[in-house]
Design a protein around this motif. Structure first.
Motif, PDB file in Angstrom:
ATOM      1  N   TYR A  20      27.576  29.310  32.105  1.00 32.99           N
ATOM      2  CA  TYR A  20      27.997  27.919  32.344  1.00 32.99           C
ATOM      3  C   TYR A  20      26.710  27.120  32.392  1.00 32.99           C
ATOM      4  CZ  TYR A  20      32.614  29.503  33.978  1.00 32.99           C
ATOM      5  OH  TYR A  20      33.854  30.041  34.085  1.00 32.99           O
ATOM      6  N   LEU A  51      23.693  28.554  34.392  1.00 35.96           N
ATOM      7  CA  LEU A  51      24.159  29.622  35.265  1.00 35.96           C
ATOM      8  C   LEU A  51      24.741  30.786  34.456  1.00 35.96           C
ATOM      9  CD1 LEU A  51      25.299  29.670  38.586  1.00 35.96           C
ATOM     10  CD2 LEU A  51      27.305  30.040  37.159  1.00 35.96           C
ATOM     11  N   ALA A  80      27.138  33.449  34.502  1.00 35.93           N
ATOM     12  CA  ALA A  80      28.271  33.845  35.336  1.00 35.93           C
ATOM     13  C   ALA A  80      28.586  35.326  35.140  1.00 35.93           C
ATOM     14  CB  ALA A  80      29.491  32.989  35.018  1.00 35.93           C
ATOM     15  N   PRO A 138      31.869  39.414  46.141  1.00 33.43           N
ATOM     16  CA  PRO A 138      31.945  38.243  47.010  1.00 33.43           C
ATOM     17  C   PRO A 138      32.305  36.988  46.225  1.00 33.43           C
ATOM     18  CG  PRO A 138      29.657  38.811  46.585  1.00 33.43           C
ATOM     19  CD  PRO A 138      30.483  39.872  45.947  1.00 33.43           C
ATOM     20  N   ASN A 139      32.529  35.892  46.929  1.00 25.77           N
ATOM     21  CA  ASN A 139      32.853  34.626  46.270  1.00 25.77           C
ATOM     22  C   ASN A 139      31.763  34.268  45.275  1.00 25.77           C
ATOM     23  OD1 ASN A 139      34.114  33.433  49.368  1.00 25.77           O
ATOM     24  ND2 ASN A 139      35.294  34.038  47.602  1.00 25.77           N
ATOM     25  N   GLY A 140      32.199  33.832  44.099  1.00 22.41           N
ATOM     26  CA  GLY A 140      31.239  33.379  43.097  1.00 22.41           C
ATOM     27  C   GLY A 140      30.553  34.492  42.337  1.00 22.41           C
ATOM     28  N   SER A 141      31.038  35.733  42.511  1.00 22.41           N
ATOM     29  CA  SER A 141      30.371  36.832  41.824  1.00 22.41           C
ATOM     30  C   SER A 141      30.810  36.929  40.371  1.00 22.41           C
ATOM     31  CB  SER A 141      30.667  38.148  42.550  1.00 22.41           C
ATOM     32  OG  SER A 141      32.058  38.318  42.667  1.00 22.41           O
ATOM     33  N   LYS A 143      34.333  37.243  39.321  1.00 12.61           N
ATOM     34  CA  LYS A 143      35.570  37.996  39.094  1.00 12.61           C
ATOM     35  C   LYS A 143      36.553  37.195  38.236  1.00 12.61           C
ATOM     36  CE  LYS A 143      36.471  38.198  43.511  1.00 12.61           C
ATOM     37  NZ  LYS A 143      35.336  37.509  44.145  1.00 12.61           N
ATOM     38  N   SER A 144      36.815  35.965  38.668  1.00  7.76           N
ATOM     39  CA  SER A 144      37.775  35.151  37.909  1.00  7.76           C
ATOM     40  C   SER A 144      37.260  34.873  36.511  1.00  7.76           C
ATOM     41  CB  SER A 144      38.027  33.830  38.631  1.00  7.76           C
ATOM     42  OG  SER A 144      38.523  34.074  39.912  1.00  7.76           O
ATOM     43  N   THR A 145      35.972  34.632  36.403  1.00  7.67           N
ATOM     44  CA  THR A 145      35.396  34.383  35.078  1.00  7.67           C
ATOM     45  C   THR A 145      35.625  35.595  34.178  1.00  7.67           C
ATOM     46  OG1 THR A 145      33.716  33.030  36.148  1.00  7.67           O
ATOM     47  CG2 THR A 145      33.301  33.690  33.882  1.00  7.67           C
ATOM     48  N   GLN A 188      44.450  33.238  40.259  1.00  4.94           N
ATOM     49  CA  GLN A 188      43.940  32.939  41.594  1.00  4.94           C
ATOM     50  C   GLN A 188      44.546  31.636  42.126  1.00  4.94           C
ATOM     51  OE1 GLN A 188      39.685  32.824  41.846  1.00  4.94           O
ATOM     52  NE2 GLN A 188      39.728  32.534  44.046  1.00  4.94           N
ATOM     53  N   GLU A 223      42.886  37.909  43.041  1.00 11.37           N
ATOM     54  CA  GLU A 223      42.996  37.587  44.468  1.00 11.37           C
ATOM     55  C   GLU A 223      44.388  37.098  44.857  1.00 11.37           C
ATOM     56  OE1 GLU A 223      39.742  35.960  46.373  1.00 11.37           O
ATOM     57  OE2 GLU A 223      38.343  36.251  44.732  1.00 11.37           O
ATOM     58  N   HIS A 271      37.980  40.019  47.285  1.00 12.23           N
ATOM     59  CA  HIS A 271      36.740  40.179  48.029  1.00 12.23           C
ATOM     60  C   HIS A 271      37.011  40.882  49.365  1.00 12.23           C
ATOM     61  CE1 HIS A 271      38.159  36.131  49.279  1.00 12.23           C
ATOM     62  NE2 HIS A 271      37.826  36.580  50.471  1.00 12.23           N
TER      63      HIS A 271
HETATM   64  N1  LIG Z   1      34.010  25.782  35.013  1.00 13.44           N
HETATM   65  C1  LIG Z   1      32.845  26.156  35.570  1.00 13.44           C
HETATM   66  N2  LIG Z   1      31.728  25.458  35.329  1.00 13.44           N
HETATM   67  C2  LIG Z   1      30.551  25.810  35.865  1.00 13.44           C
HETATM   68  N3  LIG Z   1      30.400  26.851  36.672  1.00 13.44           N
HETATM   69  C3  LIG Z   1      31.470  27.607  36.963  1.00 13.44           C
HETATM   70  C4  LIG Z   1      32.762  27.289  36.425  1.00 13.44           C
HETATM   71  N4  LIG Z   1      33.649  28.194  36.886  1.00 13.44           N
HETATM   72  C5  LIG Z   1      32.946  29.043  37.659  1.00 13.44           C
HETATM   73  N5  LIG Z   1      31.651  28.702  37.724  1.00 13.44           N
HETATM   74  C6  LIG Z   1      30.593  29.424  38.426  1.00 13.44           C
HETATM   75  O1  LIG Z   1      30.583  30.741  37.956  1.00 13.44           O
HETATM   76  C7  LIG Z   1      30.383  31.659  39.013  1.00 13.44           C
HETATM   77  C8  LIG Z   1      31.497  32.671  39.047  1.00 13.44           C
HETATM   78  O2  LIG Z   1      32.687  32.015  39.417  1.00 13.44           O
HETATM   79  P1  LIG Z   1      34.059  32.795  39.579  1.00 13.44           P
HETATM   80  O3  LIG Z   1      35.101  31.790  39.827  1.00 13.44           O
HETATM   81  O4  LIG Z   1      34.243  33.713  38.432  1.00 13.44           O
HETATM   82  O5  LIG Z   1      33.829  33.637  40.899  1.00 13.44           O
HETATM   83  P2  LIG Z   1      34.846  34.567  41.682  1.00 13.44           P
HETATM   84  O6  LIG Z   1      34.234  35.892  41.778  1.00 13.44           O
HETATM   85  O7  LIG Z   1      36.176  34.483  41.089  1.00 13.44           O
HETATM   86  O8  LIG Z   1      34.824  33.876  43.113  1.00 13.44           O
HETATM   87  P3  LIG Z   1      36.025  33.678  44.147  1.00 13.44           P
HETATM   88  O9  LIG Z   1      36.100  34.902  44.953  1.00 13.44           O
HETATM   89  O10 LIG Z   1      35.557  32.509  44.947  1.00 13.44           O
HETATM   90  O11 LIG Z   1      37.217  33.411  43.354  1.00 13.44           O
HETATM   91  C9  LIG Z   1      30.283  30.806  40.280  1.00 13.44           C
HETATM   92  O12 LIG Z   1      28.928  30.667  40.608  1.00 13.44           O
HETATM   93  C10 LIG Z   1      30.875  29.504  39.902  1.00 13.44           C
HETATM   94  O13 LIG Z   1      30.243  28.475  40.608  1.00 13.44           O
END
Ligand SMILES: Nc1ncnc2c1ncn2[C@@H]1O[C@H](COP(=O)(O)OP(=O)(O)OP(=O)(O)O)[C@@H](O)[C@H]1O
Ligand SMILES: [Mg+2]
Lengths: 309, 387
Positions: free
Chosen positions: A11, A14, A16, A35-38, A40-42, A81, A158, A190
């Motif tokens: 992104y 960043l 991801a 953890p949050n932001g690791s 997973k959803s991406t 999610q 999640e 998480h």
């Molecule tokens: N659309 C986006 N634009 C920019 N950065 C993004 C976007 N979506 C996610 N991120 C960043 O990518 C990283 C991974 O996000 P992601 O949502 O995959 O985390 P996650 O593991 O699912 O977290 P959570 O447990 O909070 O759901 C994070 O640092 C987030 O800030």
């Protein structure tokens, strides 16, 4: 069943997902823990072709996954999610709608919808609109909408956030049941307890990278920690603490609120040595707890930080 | 067709917020119909003037004249007192005081001056008929007298009576169609622009907003439904909604003014409003692709509907609006819709030449429709790409 190789997703600046590789086999419950932001959803969104990515290969059911791989999509159930339901429709109508995207036969669908409602135990709320449901019930509706069509592969991102422990256990049991009935499950969370309870194989994610993966036993075998011993003690001085730390097999000793927290290595015998030491130094102690390492310990040892901060 | 069905369900859910516009519309339409239907002139009848007839002599000819005059006017008996006569004039008991002076008959027959005294309420059209009558009667009398010098006044009077007894038939040279000019139908269809815009923008945009919610959109991408298929189903549902709204609103016009159905103008009113419906439906779709929140939708809805309707002559006829305003208005489809309506309303003949200006306005509306759809598609593509 799902094959991900060297997935890179940025992104802007960043990163991801950093060369993420996963191999998920048919019939297993695969946990994606992080953890949050690791990321997973991406990762999930890339796997489903909802997001474009910079590099890497993704195969589902042995076929390359693309936005128009409709045959593959037909066999995938997804619980996002973020709750994705229509506020304008009732619980029943919502499940019927999402099921209807996959199953066209009316009577077949009716049966499936009823089953899904039983599965998440929303029988008393069929006529409710989502706005009238509590957070936990809404999550359960979200799950029902994702799994009603009985897919071969179910991906849950999640699904238990904001669900009370009782309903959470029900959901976890349900997911295990779906797995027994033949569905392959990908589960992100998480909460390490959930993953530990449910998943047969686990990948631990941090900052978009898989830092460890395997069965729970394999993961726990990776680290030096073998056992965590907590002893209620009455008093102990600094010198004695130092001597405890030097006992064979003891990795660390902490004195917190009248408790001795001792981490020991994989070799057996540390507990006996500790107890002998306490007796010979006439240090009074009460109850003793012994814990095997958790995934949190695995995460802690590999990354140097807590899974949940 | 799950998407189609759910979309219809959402329309039904939002029905209340939309029906407010329809209720207001109907109330106003009823008001207009109550005031306009009654004054539709379809037959010609001469309005009778009220005349005070004061004769200072009672010759047979004067008597004959009085009789003749009474056929086309109402003669009000008043005493010959100037004060009373002035009052009668002032209170419009009469609009014409005609005084035949002594020796008038003699003067006319002998070819002298034809001097009558008259006092009138200015600008009363009906008075012209009185003047006409006077001229006709006395000129004819003079003519007969000149041709037949020996004739008695009684003989003259009866001859005149025979000659003038016929009425002149007046034929109204208008066809059924012209009834609609400045008629209820035109007001109704002009005002329809406002209600139709509000109903469609509110209805369609709110429903489309739901499907545009990111989470639901993502969820749809996960399903085996092709994106084009989803779009088609949504489009079909929107068209059905637009068509139904149009039918309901137009239906009320027929209820309020059943006679209008038979006119040719109505056919073109319907075509015009249907094109407008399509145009606003595509605009609504466009709005829903641009806006993010429901509050924004209702704000934009009010701005667009009220704004364009004001400057395009929905509430105030276009001929009363200043030319700069109309220039700006011509960038909105509403302007062309109202213009086409006004042109259609004036039509009495439906040949190509007469229809062309109205069709031209409709064509421009079609161009707007095309433009809205094209922009919506481009934006939709772009959103999909950046997702
Ligand atoms: N659309 C986006 N634009 C920019 N950065 C993004 C976007 N979506 C996610 N991120 C960043 O990518 C990283 C991974 O996000 P992601 O949502 O995959 O985390 P996650 O593991 O699912 O977290 P959570 O447990 O909070 O759901 C994070 O640092 C987030 O800030
Ligand atoms: Mg996430």
């Amino acid at each position: 069943m799902i094959h991900v190789k060297n997935l890179l997703k940025r992104y802007g600046d960043l990163v991801a997902l950093d060369h993420l590789s996963l191999d998920i086999k048919e019939g297993e419950i695969f946990g994606l823990l992080g953890p949050n932001g690791s990321g997973k959803s991406t990762a999930i969104n890339c796997i489903l072709s909802l997001l474009s990515f910079d590099k890497g290969e993704i195969e589902i059911f042995g076929k390359k996954m693309t936005p128009d791989a409709y045959e593959s999509k037909r066999n995938i159930g997804i619980v996002m999610q973020n709750v994705a339901v229509f506020d304008e429709l009732t619980v029943y109508e919502n499940i019927d709608y999402f099921c209807g995207l996959y199953v066209h036969d009316k009577s077949e669908r009716k049966r499936l919808v009823e089953e899904a409602i039983d599965f998440v135990e929303l029988g008393n709320f069929k006529k409710f609109h989502p706005k009238k449901l509590s957070g936990g019930l809404l999550r359960r509706l979200n799950i029902a909408c994702g799994i009603a069509h009985r897919p071969k592969l179910i991906i849950l991102d999640e699904p238990t956030v904001a669900v009370d422990p009782q309903s959470r256990n029900k959901i976890l049991e349900g997911i295990a049941r779906l797995n027994k009935q033949g569905a392959t499950i990908v589960y992100t969370s998480h909460y390490m307890e959930e993953v530990e309870q449910l998943c047969s194989r686990i990948a631990i994610l941090d900052k978009g990278r898989v830092i460890a993966s395997g069965t729970q036993e394999e993961l726990k075998a990776m680290i030096t920690l073998g056992e965590k011993i907590t002893i209620e003690a009455f008093s102990i001085n600094e010198q004695e603490l130092q001597q405890l730390r030097e006992l064979p097999g003891v990795l660390s000793v902490q004195w917190i609120e009248k408790r001795l927290v001792i981490k020991s290595g994989k070799k057996a015998g540390s507990l006996e040595a500790v107890l002998d030491f306490l007796k010979t130094h006439e240090i009074g102690f009460g109850r003793i707890y012994s814990e095997l390492p958790t995934l949190n310990d695995v995460f802690l040892e590999i990354t140097g930080k807590q899974l949940r901060d | 067709m799950p998407v189609f069905k759910v979309c219809l369900k959402i329309f039904r859910k939002n029905w209340l917020s939309v029906s407010i516009y329809i209720v207001i519309f109907l109330a106003i339409a009823l008001l207009i119909s109550a005031t306009s239907v009654s004054e539709r002139p379809t037959t010609f009848s001469q309005k009778k003037a009220r005349v005070a007839f004061i004769a200072e002599e009672q010759t047979p000819l004067v008597k004959g004249f009085r009789k003749e005059l009474s056929r086309s006017t109402t003669i009000v008996a008043l005493p010959d007192q100037s004060e009373k006569l002035q009052d009668a004039l002032y209170f419009r008991q009469v609009t014409y005081i005609l005084r035949i002076p002594k020796g008038f008959t003699e003067s006319v027959l002998s070819g002298g001056k034809m001097q009558l005294e008259k006092t009138v309420v200015p600008n009363s059209i009906e008075n012209t008929y009185v003047d006409l009558n006077v001229d006709q009667y006395w000129n004819l009398a003079r003519l007969y007298a000149a041709h037949d010098p020996g004739i008695s006044q009684n003989g003259l009077a009866s001859r005149l009576r025979a000659n003038l007894s016929g009425t002149t038939p007046v034929v109204m040279k208008t066809e059924n169609a012209a009834k609609t000019s400045d008629s209820f139908s035109m007001f109704y269809f002009n005002f329809l622009a406002y209600t139709l815009s509000a109903v469609l923008i509110m209805g369609i945009s709110t429903a489309m907003m739901v499907f545009r919610r990111r989470d639901l959109r993502m969820r749809h991408y996960c399903s085996p439904l092709k994106q084009a298929n989803v779009t088609m189903q949504l489009l079909a549902a929107n068209l059905l909604f637009a068509g139904a709204s149009w039918a309901v609103l137009v239906g009320f016009c027929f209820l309020l003014d059943p006679q209008s159905i038979v006119t040719m103008n109505m056919l073109y009113f319907l075509i015009n409003s249907l094109l407008f419906t399509g145009c606003i439906a595509s605009l609504s779709y466009l709005i829903s692709t641009v806006l993010k929140s429901l509050n924004a939708v209702s704000a934009v809805c009010n701005l667009i509907t009220l704004g364009t309707c004001f400057i395009s002559g929905v509430f105030v006829p276009q001929e009363f609006l200043n030319s700069t305003v109309l220039k700006i208005a011509s960038f909105t489809p509403t302007y062309w819709y109202v213009q086409a309506n006004t042109r259609i309303a004036k039509l009495t003949h439906f040949s190509w030449d007469h229809l062309a200006p109205s069709l031209y306005s409709m064509l421009i509306m079609l161009a707007f429709t095309g433009a809205f759809i094209a922009i919506a598609l481009v934006i939709g593509r772009r959103q999909q790409a950046t997702n």
